[in-house]
Design an enzyme around this catalytic site. Structure first.
Site, short mmCIF file in Angstrom:
data_model
loop_
_atom_site.label_atom_id
_atom_site.label_comp_id
_atom_site.label_asym_id
_atom_site.label_seq_id
_atom_site.Cartn_x
_atom_site.Cartn_y
_atom_site.Cartn_z
N GLY A 1 0.83 -1.19 0.00
CA GLY A 1 0.00 0.00 0.00
C GLY A 1 0.87 1.25 0.00
O GLY A 1 2.04 1.22 0.39
N CYS A 2 0.30 2.36 -0.44
CA CYS A 2 1.09 3.60 -0.56
C CYS A 2 1.52 4.13 0.80
O CYS A 2 2.72 4.39 1.03
CB CYS A 2 0.30 4.64 -1.34
SG CYS A 2 -1.39 4.94 -0.75
N TYR A 3 0.57 4.31 1.72
CA TYR A 3 0.94 4.77 3.06
C TYR A 3 1.89 3.77 3.72
O TYR A 3 2.86 4.15 4.39
CB TYR A 3 -0.30 4.90 3.95
CG TYR A 3 -1.20 6.06 3.66
CD1 TYR A 3 -0.73 7.37 3.67
CD2 TYR A 3 -2.56 5.87 3.40
CE1 TYR A 3 -1.57 8.45 3.43
CE2 TYR A 3 -3.41 6.94 3.17
CZ TYR A 3 -2.91 8.23 3.18
OH TYR A 3 -3.75 9.29 2.95
#
Length: 317
Positions: free
Chosen positions: A127-129
């Site tokens: 995921g990006c975060y």
């Protein structure tokens, strides 16, 4: 993987299941610049036809899933039913990121992770975060500067493109606020992978937010160093991060001096349209308080860019 192991005996072939979405489109665009890879597409009218999708899976070497979690699990089941003809899978959803049967697709996670991705048949794209948070925390947990049970807070802001179709439409139609916090139920979908892949025993308090800009991301972790058991100086944190990522193509540690040299401000959009991740270490003049910051494009290293990095590893490129 050698060329001889590819299904057509010459070049590797890829099917992006869910290529019409933001991540799928970004992956396809990036793949256009790579030679020696064939991207196969299904008739748009058959995108939800299980038999047609399974037939496409049987014909390619690698399937990239850009689907909601439930649909990704169904796609994996279709592939498994192919037995010996099953392709390798890269899943961009959150469905398998903490599944022990899957290899986590953050090549810079630890020594040997890139090789693990090369060898894996099942890889989960981060995921990006989570990419930003894990990049900051995992090296410091591994070297003992942050204990696994330490209570951490992670703050983050992303462009609205990471929020899905409804959020994107609201911002682009001018119906959304300039800035908003979300995930305030402490159950954000990236929290399990942040906790597990950072090797934390206690889930951090994770406060994500979204701003009125399309893409770009900042993830920050504040630390009062005197509250850590080892009471490390800020220089030790910066040195440990620099050592972990010294030879990484896509991750760069700016360090304390470089972080302060930029003038005390960070632009969330500065790495847009790149696959890079930058790590900053800001400290007060006494070195007792620190803010660690990861900057990345949520559509680049936080999604499509990371996927292409994993695709290249999985296909031996």
């Amino acid at each position: 993987m050698s060329a001889a192991s590819f299904k057509d005996g010459t070049v590797p072939s890829i099917f992006i299941d869910g290529e019409a979405g933001t991540t799928g489109l970004g992956i396809r665009e990036r793949l256009q610049s790579l030679s020696g890879i064939t991207v196969k597409s299904i008739d748009p009218e058959l995108r939800k036809d299980a038999k047609a999708r399974q037939a496409m899976m049987a014909a390619v070497d690698l399937v990239v899933l850009c689907l909601p979690d439930a649909a990704a699990r169904e796609a994996v089941a279709l592939a498994r039913d192919l037995g010996a003809d099953a392709p390798r899978i890269l899943d961009a959803s959150t469905a398998h990121r903490t599944d022990a049967a899957w290899t986590y697709g953050f090549a810079e996670l630890a020594e040997g992770q890139a090789d693990a991705i090369r060898a894996a048949r099942l890889v989960s794209n981060p995921g990006c975060y989570a990419t930003g948070a894990i990049a900051l925390l995992r090296p410091l947990v591994d070297c003992g500067l942050i204990p696994p049970d330490y209570p951490l807070t992670i703050n983050a802001v992303s462009g609205y493109s990471g929020g899905g179709r409804t959020m994107i439409e609201a911002y682009e139609a001018g119906r959304a606020p300039a800035f908003e916090l979300y995930g305030l139920g402490f159950d954000h979908k990236h929290l399990p992978e942040i906790t597990a892949l950072s090797r934390l025993d206690v889930a951090p308090i994770f406060i994500p937010s979204v701003g009125n800009f399309r893409q770009g991301m900042l993830v920050s972790v504040p630390l009062n160093l005197s509250a850590l058991p080892a009471q490390p100086p800020a220089d030790d944190l910066a040195a440990s991060l620099a050592a972990r990522y010294r030879d990484c193509e896509f991750v760069r540690v700016i360090g304390i001096e470089g972080s302060h040299a930029i003038g005390g401000r960070l632009d969330a959009e500065a790495l847009n349209n790149t696959d890079n991740l930058e790590i900053f270490v800001f400290s007060d003049k006494d070195g007792g308080r620190v803010v660690l910051v990861a900057r990345l494009d949520n559509l680049g290293k936080g999604a499509s860019g990371a996927a292409v990095q994993n695709i290249k590893l999985m296909l031996g490129q």
